[in-house]
Design a protein around this motif. Structure first.
Motif, PDB file in Angstrom:
ATOM      1  N   LYS A  34       0.994  -1.282  -0.118  1.00 19.80           N
ATOM      2  CA  LYS A  34       0.091  -0.148   0.102  1.00 19.80           C
ATOM      3  C   LYS A  34       0.979   1.228  -0.015  1.00 19.80           C
ATOM      4  N   PHE A  35       0.516   2.311  -0.765  1.00 20.63           N
ATOM      5  CA  PHE A  35       1.256   3.471  -1.094  1.00 20.63           C
ATOM      6  C   PHE A  35       0.479   4.583  -0.693  1.00 20.63           C
ATOM      7  N   ILE A  36       0.731   5.456   0.434  1.00 18.32           N
ATOM      8  CA  ILE A  36      -0.060   6.579   0.685  1.00 18.32           C
ATOM      9  C   ILE A  36       0.808   7.814   0.253  1.00 18.32           C
ATOM     10  N   GLY A  37       0.770   8.424  -0.702  1.00 17.60           N
ATOM     11  CA  GLY A  37       1.419   9.682  -1.126  1.00 17.60           C
ATOM     12  C   GLY A  37       1.122  10.808  -0.429  1.00 17.60           C
ATOM     13  N   PRO A  38       1.834  12.049  -0.380  1.00 20.10           N
ATOM     14  CA  PRO A  38       1.798  12.971   0.393  1.00 20.10           C
ATOM     15  C   PRO A  38       0.459  13.749   0.348  1.00 20.10           C
ATOM     16  N   SER A  39      -0.245  13.705  -0.959  1.00 11.13           N
ATOM     17  CA  SER A  39      -1.334  14.373  -1.380  1.00 11.13           C
ATOM     18  C   SER A  39      -2.866  13.646  -0.563  1.00 11.13           C
ATOM     19  N   ALA A  40      -2.368  12.333  -0.301  1.00 12.91           N
ATOM     20  CA  ALA A  40      -3.522  11.627   0.361  1.00 12.91           C
ATOM     21  C   ALA A  40      -3.425  11.305   1.859  1.00 12.91           C
ATOM     22  N   ILE A  41      -2.202  11.761   2.521  1.00 16.83           N
ATOM     23  CA  ILE A  41      -1.832  11.651   3.828  1.00 16.83           C
ATOM     24  C   ILE A  41      -3.178  12.391   4.769  1.00 16.83           C
ATOM     25  N   GLU A  42      -3.471  13.584   4.471  1.00 17.97           N
ATOM     26  CA  GLU A  42      -4.120  14.288   5.216  1.00 17.97           C
ATOM     27  C   GLU A  42      -5.656  13.556   5.527  1.00 17.97           C
ATOM     28  N   ASN A  43      -6.346  13.465   4.123  1.00 16.12           N
ATOM     29  CA  ASN A  43      -7.560  12.566   4.296  1.00 16.12           C
ATOM     30  C   ASN A  43      -7.504  11.365   4.892  1.00 16.12           C
ATOM     31  N   PHE A  44      -6.273  10.503   4.826  1.00 18.91           N
ATOM     32  CA  PHE A  44      -6.179   9.357   5.314  1.00 18.91           C
ATOM     33  C   PHE A  44      -6.262   9.260   6.910  1.00 18.91           C
ATOM     34  N   MET A  45      -5.214  10.276   7.296  1.00 19.87           N
ATOM     35  CA  MET A  45      -5.263  10.424   8.812  1.00 19.87           C
ATOM     36  C   MET A  45      -6.899  11.018   9.307  1.00 19.87           C
ATOM     37  N   GLU A  46      -7.570  11.624   8.810  1.00 17.33           N
ATOM     38  CA  GLU A  46      -8.565  12.047   9.169  1.00 17.33           C
ATOM     39  C   GLU A  46      -9.521  10.848   9.421  1.00 17.33           C
ATOM     40  N   GLN A  47      -9.398   9.871   8.749  1.00  7.51           N
ATOM     41  CA  GLN A  47     -10.362   8.659   8.632  1.00  7.51           C
ATOM     42  C   GLN A  47      -9.830   7.598   9.575  1.00  7.51           C
ATOM     43  N   LEU A  48      -8.802   7.851   9.856  1.00  9.89           N
ATOM     44  CA  LEU A  48      -8.054   6.694  10.717  1.00  9.89           C
ATOM     45  C   LEU A  48      -8.642   6.586  12.012  1.00  9.89           C
ATOM     46  N   PRO A  49      -9.018   5.386  12.556  1.00  5.33           N
ATOM     47  CA  PRO A  49      -9.757   5.250  13.750  1.00  5.33           C
ATOM     48  C   PRO A  49      -8.725   5.477  15.069  1.00  5.33           C
ATOM     49  N   VAL A  50      -9.163   5.970  15.899  1.00  7.17           N
ATOM     50  CA  VAL A  50      -8.262   6.317  16.885  1.00  7.17           C
ATOM     51  C   VAL A  50      -7.192   5.456  17.530  1.00  7.17           C
ATOM     52  N   GLU A  51      -7.798   4.042  17.697  1.00  7.09           N
ATOM     53  CA  GLU A  51      -7.183   2.998  18.107  1.00  7.09           C
ATOM     54  C   GLU A  51      -5.892   2.627  17.601  1.00  7.09           C
ATOM     55  N   LYS A  52      -5.703   3.171  16.134  1.00 10.70           N
ATOM     56  CA  LYS A  52      -4.718   2.834  15.243  1.00 10.70           C
ATOM     57  C   LYS A  52      -3.623   4.086  15.383  1.00 10.70           C
ATOM     58  N   PHE A  53      -3.674   4.808  16.428  1.00  8.68           N
ATOM     59  CA  PHE A  53      -2.883   5.968  16.498  1.00  8.68           C
ATOM     60  C   PHE A  53      -1.540   5.426  17.342  1.00  8.68           C
ATOM     61  N   PHE A  54      -0.326   5.823  17.208  1.00 10.06           N
ATOM     62  CA  PHE A  54       0.778   5.572  17.948  1.00 10.06           C
ATOM     63  C   PHE A  54       0.434   5.805  19.384  1.00 10.06           C
TER      64      PHE A  54
END
Length: 366
Positions: free
Chosen positions: A169-189
């Protein structure tokens, strides 16, 4: 956000069900069957180290009691781990990594970060390098790995888990912000079960929710880790891949196939661990003034106890005797111990920098 010309090319490689996959590779009779590597269910306090994907379909997960795993899947096969084999396979995997870069940061036997911003072969594409690494692992070791590719460590690690097994899976610079916003909190460091529940009670379910809070708010509720949440939810993670580290401590630990309940058993294990630590200290010509004992109980509560000396030490007798004295001070009667560890620190003068690949892995069951 970093400027385009400052983007790193980071790959996170994570082996798929590593221990179980090695066992299925080496034992054809295990292939296609639900396999559990770890403590046997008839043992005392056995836990699951790794479950094959066939076993995971029944809800079996790492660190689960083996008896519960057997209840979930009565026809599952249980085998004890062969750490010497896994470590040798891991060395081969690291050798494959080193064909492309020297910037390798191992996290465990089965996963590592690679910085391929400037790769040895001049390939230039992190995606292509990840594909080649996956292919080499499959061809040379008959195992599969999943890879995440991005511009920082955090996103690359999350990406490697998205298309498992054998994913890329590649997550490029332009996709990171949207990806992080949708990430469930339990996936955070740094977000474990307790913190995740706390967040959800506050109405924080995704990265987008976290993004609504100021850094001060996050620090107030979650301590210094709140600063990291504030940065990462915006796609900012400047942590470099670190192939070398200054040696601040050296030790060893072991997670047992069953919980230890007898002091004699604990002493026997401490003798073994002390010998391993003494050998490692001798290898790097190190002596320290502080010995630390680590204990993890069956309920996953963890404590450390330490003792300092006026003179540097590193001999096995002092390590073993001190660890046993520290253990005794915790009143080990009527407890169940899952893990014991001994480490030495406070080296005094600047310790040498040691390659991560050169530091023997601390083998754990979860």
């Amino acid at each position: 956000m970093l400027l385009p010309n400052a983007y790193r090319k980071i790959i996170h490689i994570d082996m798929d069900a590593f221990y179980a996959s090695v066992e299925q590779r080496d034992n054809p009779e295990y292939r296609g069957k639900p396999l559990v590597v770890g403590g046997l269910p008839e043992g005392r306090g056995g836990v699951v180290a790794t479950a094959s994907y066939e076993a995971r379909k029944f809800g079996i997960r790492s660190a689960m009691p083996s008896k519960k795993a057997l209840q979930l899947c009565p026809h599952a096969l249980f085998v004890r781990p062969r750490f010497a084999v896994y470590k040798e396979v891991s060395r081969h995997i690291r050798e494959i990594f080193s064909r492309y870069t020297d910037l390798i940061e191992p996290l465990s036997l089965d996963e590592a970060y690679l910085d391929v911003t400037e790769d040895k072969l001049g390939i230039g594409s992190a995606i292509e390098i990840a594909m080649q690494i996956k292919k080499a692992i499959k061809n040379e070791l008959q195992l599969t790995a999943s890879a995440g590719v991005s511009v920082n460590k955090f996103v690359a690690k999350i990406a490697s888990d998205i298309n498992k097994p054998d994913g890329l899976k590649f997550i490029g610079p332009s996709a990171i912000e949207n990806f992080m916003e949708q990430l469930p909190v339990e996936k955070f460091f740094g977000v474990g079960k307790v913190t995740a529940e706390k967040m959800k009670k506050m109405g924080l379910h995704t990265g987008a929710d976290l993004k609504q809070l100021t850094q001060d708010d996050l620090v107030k509720h979650f301590g210094k880790t709140g600063r990291f949440y504030h940065q990462i939810v915006r796609g900012l993670d400047d942590r470099p891949v670190q192939p070398h580290r200054e040696t601040k401590s050296m030790g060893a630990e072991d997670t047992f196939a069953y919980d230890l309940t007898e002091t004699e058993e604990m002493h026997t294990e401490l003798d073994k661990i002390a010998q391993t630590v003494a050998d490692r200290l001798e290898r790097y010509n190190l002596k320290g003034r502080t010995i630390t004992l680590k204990i993890k109980y069956s309920d996953f509560k963890q404590i450390t106890r330490n003792q300092s000396f006026t003179q540097p030490i590193g001999d096995v007798q002092t390590l073993s005797t001190t660890a046993k004295q520290l253990l005794l001070a915790t009143q080990p009667d009527d407890v169940r111990i899952r893990l014991l560890g001994i480490s030495v620190s406070n080296f005094g003068e600047l310790a040498p920098k040691v390659k991560r690949d050169d530091v023997p892995e601390q083998l754990k069951l979860f």
